[in-house]
Design a protein around this motif. Structure first.
Motif, PDB file in Angstrom:
ATOM      1  N   LEU A 198       0.858  -1.810   0.363  1.00 42.72           N
ATOM      2  CA  LEU A 198       0.166  -0.178   0.232  1.00 42.72           C
ATOM      3  C   LEU A 198       0.911   0.814   0.363  1.00 42.72           C
ATOM      4  O   LEU A 198       1.791   1.232   0.738  1.00 42.72           O
ATOM      5  N   ALA A 199       0.553   2.504  -0.631  1.00 39.06           N
ATOM      6  CA  ALA A 199       0.971   3.985  -0.335  1.00 39.06           C
ATOM      7  C   ALA A 199       0.343   4.403   0.100  1.00 39.06           C
ATOM      8  O   ALA A 199      -1.441   4.642  -0.441  1.00 39.06           O
ATOM      9  N   PHE A 200       0.528   5.322   0.955  1.00 40.17           N
ATOM     10  CA  PHE A 200       0.066   5.925   2.234  1.00 40.17           C
ATOM     11  C   PHE A 200      -0.401   7.372   1.388  1.00 40.17           C
ATOM     12  O   PHE A 200       1.050   7.920   1.905  1.00 40.17           O
ATOM     13  N   LEU A 201      -1.773   8.149   1.387  1.00 38.53           N
ATOM     14  CA  LEU A 201      -2.256   9.387   1.198  1.00 38.53           C
ATOM     15  C   LEU A 201      -1.785  10.028   2.461  1.00 38.53           C
ATOM     16  O   LEU A 201      -2.374   9.936   3.222  1.00 38.53           O
ATOM     17  N   SER A 202      -0.932  10.971   2.563  1.00 33.70           N
ATOM     18  CA  SER A 202      -0.895  11.531   3.609  1.00 33.70           C
ATOM     19  C   SER A 202      -1.597  13.088   3.078  1.00 33.70           C
ATOM     20  O   SER A 202      -2.546  13.647   4.497  1.00 33.70           O
ATOM     21  N   CYS A 203      -2.157  13.781   2.198  1.00 38.30           N
ATOM     22  CA  CYS A 203      -2.335  14.857   1.639  1.00 38.30           C
ATOM     23  C   CYS A 203      -2.423  15.146   0.279  1.00 38.30           C
ATOM     24  O   CYS A 203      -1.416  14.658  -0.551  1.00 38.30           O
ATOM     25  N   THR A 204      -3.421  15.813  -0.151  1.00 37.72           N
ATOM     26  CA  THR A 204      -3.667  15.930  -1.922  1.00 37.72           C
ATOM     27  C   THR A 204      -3.781  17.040  -2.410  1.00 37.72           C
ATOM     28  O   THR A 204      -4.685  17.619  -1.235  1.00 37.72           O
ATOM     29  N   ALA A 205      -4.287  18.062  -2.878  1.00 38.95           N
ATOM     30  CA  ALA A 205      -4.303  19.280  -3.364  1.00 38.95           C
ATOM     31  C   ALA A 205      -4.521  18.755  -5.006  1.00 38.95           C
ATOM     32  O   ALA A 205      -4.825  18.084  -5.726  1.00 38.95           O
ATOM     33  N   PHE A 206      -6.212  19.929  -4.748  1.00 37.00           N
ATOM     34  CA  PHE A 206      -7.217  19.541  -5.793  1.00 37.00           C
ATOM     35  C   PHE A 206      -7.242  21.100  -6.638  1.00 37.00           C
ATOM     36  O   PHE A 206      -7.081  22.798  -5.924  1.00 37.00           O
ATOM     37  N   ASP A 207      -6.358  20.939  -7.952  1.00 42.19           N
ATOM     38  CA  ASP A 207      -5.988  22.022  -9.046  1.00 42.19           C
ATOM     39  C   ASP A 207      -7.513  22.092  -9.901  1.00 42.19           C
ATOM     40  O   ASP A 207      -7.236  21.507 -10.321  1.00 42.19           O
ATOM     41  N   LEU A 208      -8.081  23.259 -11.058  1.00 46.72           N
ATOM     42  CA  LEU A 208      -8.314  23.769 -11.816  1.00 46.72           C
ATOM     43  C   LEU A 208      -7.248  24.612 -12.476  1.00 46.72           C
ATOM     44  O   LEU A 208      -6.949  25.363 -12.474  1.00 46.72           O
ATOM     45  N   GLU A 209      -7.048  23.663 -13.965  1.00 43.86           N
ATOM     46  CA  GLU A 209      -6.586  25.033 -14.767  1.00 43.86           C
ATOM     47  C   GLU A 209      -6.844  24.529 -15.992  1.00 43.86           C
ATOM     48  O   GLU A 209      -7.045  24.404 -16.910  1.00 43.86           O
ATOM     49  N   GLY A 210      -7.293  25.831 -16.217  1.00 40.79           N
ATOM     50  CA  GLY A 210      -8.833  26.009 -17.326  1.00 40.79           C
ATOM     51  C   GLY A 210      -9.729  25.040 -18.380  1.00 40.79           C
ATOM     52  O   GLY A 210     -10.035  24.679 -16.939  1.00 40.79           O
ATOM     53  N   GLY A 211      -9.923  23.508 -18.643  1.00 42.87           N
ATOM     54  CA  GLY A 211     -10.383  22.904 -18.475  1.00 42.87           C
ATOM     55  C   GLY A 211     -10.232  21.676 -17.887  1.00 42.87           C
ATOM     56  O   GLY A 211     -10.433  20.851 -17.759  1.00 42.87           O
ATOM     57  N   ASN A 212      -9.077  21.334 -17.437  1.00 42.03           N
ATOM     58  CA  ASN A 212      -8.609  20.314 -16.896  1.00 42.03           C
ATOM     59  C   ASN A 212      -8.009  20.884 -15.351  1.00 42.03           C
ATOM     60  O   ASN A 212      -8.285  21.623 -14.329  1.00 42.03           O
ATOM     61  N   ARG A 213      -8.250  19.299 -14.758  1.00 41.84           N
ATOM     62  CA  ARG A 213      -8.568  19.135 -13.417  1.00 41.84           C
ATOM     63  C   ARG A 213      -6.813  18.734 -13.126  1.00 41.84           C
ATOM     64  O   ARG A 213      -6.075  17.618 -13.099  1.00 41.84           O
ATOM     65  N   VAL A 214      -6.140  19.193 -12.217  1.00 40.46           N
ATOM     66  CA  VAL A 214      -4.959  18.548 -11.542  1.00 40.46           C
ATOM     67  C   VAL A 214      -5.147  17.755  -9.641  1.00 40.46           C
ATOM     68  O   VAL A 214      -5.823  18.835  -8.962  1.00 40.46           O
TER      69      VAL A 214
END
Length: 416
Positions: free
Chosen positions: A35-51
């Protein structure tokens, strides 16, 4: 064989097969070393793309981990992965192309939302997070000025091994400062589902801190001291909270600075403790530590129009004095209590004015009106954000000074 016995035998065999298939035991097992344990995640919008940018805990960090030591800047013990696509779920599947372990999301400490994504609307983020069976509603959520991935990628670890753990620590102690709090995802759902449909998200930003230089003669071999480093401090980019964003429905509409954030926090009972630096005499201050605070936002009808009221009671201790004021005298105490009330009133007024300009009732007046005058609320519900802009509000602060530390009079040179 009699017909009844054959039926019983057939039913028993069928039940045995069903039990065998349903009690498969370890069919959904997950080995921890896979398993790879997720610690933190960031949600961004760039034009029509999600990052989507994710911080995974490096396995070595769980067992005590590594440390940059005294020679280099402290390094986070995490793997940063960033991908973009049309949807967040598609990005999640793309991560599998370069991640040798299965992503495990149940231990996610925090979610960061970038400014462009927040102005577009966080409904999409909340929907994605809430549908995922692994991510918990107790996960913390914060806002960034500019792209959230910039903070996630550039933030270095001052004390903790991952940014997620840094945010968890901030969550525990930020209310001691009085300058805000960090909500979880469930809090945001609760706020946005309320009568006013508003909420407040704290802002996480990068804070440059000088990293101590290595002292001593520069040498290329001895003592691990790199040449040319002495006397040249580096910059450590740590994360810190500074202000907040105001949301109407799911969109970011305005900002609060640090003082305004505390002004909002006074009214919403988010202040557990706070320090007031109050001017006393010329070029001198006194510091009062607020130890108790309780506020109530109510609403009355006057002349057929709603009238907002904020009442707050605070108690504090005098813990620092730069002048020679004698606080054994009642008039000195009363004067200081008046200044405490004036500063708190000023902070609340500033936050209230900013919220009114944006039409975001983050103080709960809409809910108070709904509870006390439901018929009036039904008439104003559809245009409450506009009604809130012109809502008259009176602020009443009752401040008490409970203690002055171990002495009432300050020590002065030559005093006995």
């Amino acid at each position: 064989m009699p017909k009844l016995k054959r039926l019983v035998l057939f039913t028993s065999i069928l039940g045995a097969f069903a039990l065998a298939f349903s009690a498969g035991g370890c069919w959904d097992r997950r080995e921890i070393n896979e398993l790879a344990f997720l610690s933190c995640t960031a949600f961004d919008l760039e034009g029509g793309n999600r990052v989507l940018t994710s911080e995974f805990i490096r396995p070595s960090a769980a067992g005590g981990g590594e440390r940059g030591g005294g020679e280099t800047l402290p390094q986070r013990q995490a793997l940063i992965v960033s991908n973009r696509n049309k949807t967040f779920l598609a990005i999640g599947r793309e991560k599998a192309l370069g991640l040798p372990r299965r992503a495990y999301l149940a231990h996610t400490a925090a979610v960061l939302v970038g400014e462009e994504m927040a102005r577009y609307g966080i409904k999409e983020v909340l929907d994605f997070v809430d549908r995922n069976p692994e991510i918990r509603r107790t996960t913390l959520i914060l806002l960034t000025r500019g792209p959230a991935r910039e903070v996630l990628v550039r933030a270095q670890s001052g004390l903790e091994k991952t940014l997620g753990r840094e945010i968890t620590g901030l969550h525990k102690w930020v209310q001691v400062s009085g300058y805000g709090y960090i909500p979880n995802i469930n809090d945001i759902f609760f706020d946005l589902s309320g009568d006013a449909g508003t909420t407040v998200l704290p802002v996480l930003e990068l804070s440059p801190q000088p990293f101590p230089p290595i002292l001593g003669p520069a040498t290329a071999t001895g003592g691990g001291i790199p040449a040319g480093r002495a006397g040249e401090p580096e910059t450590l980019m740590t994360a810190r909270l500074n202000g907040a964003g105001l949301f109407y429905h799911d969109k970011l509409v305005a900002w609060l600075d640090q003082e305004q954030t505390r002004g909002w926090a006074w009214v919403r009972n988010k202040v557990k403790s706070a320090m007031l630096a109050l001017p006393r005499q010329e070029n001198s201050l006194v510091s009062v530590n607020i130890i108790s605070s309780r506020a109530e936002a109510a609403i009355d009808m006057q002349g057929g129009r709603p009238q907002g009221k904020i009442k707050i009671k605070v108690e504090g201790d005098l813990l620092e004095e730069q002048c020679y004021q004698d606080f054994t005298k009642e008039e000195a105490v009363k004067s200081l209590e008046s200044r405490m009330a004036a500063q708190i009133t000023s902070e609340i007024s500033s936050a209230l004015n900013q919220a009114k300009m944006a039409g975001t009732d983050v103080f709960g007046f809409g809910g108070a009106l709904h509870r006390r005058y439901p018929e009036v609320w039904r008439q104003l519900e559809g245009r409450w954000n506009e009604e809130f802009k012109k809502l008259p509000v009176t602020i009443s602060v009752e401040a008490k000074l409970r203690r002055t530390g171990m002495t009432g009079r300050p020590w002065q040179p030559g005093a006995r």
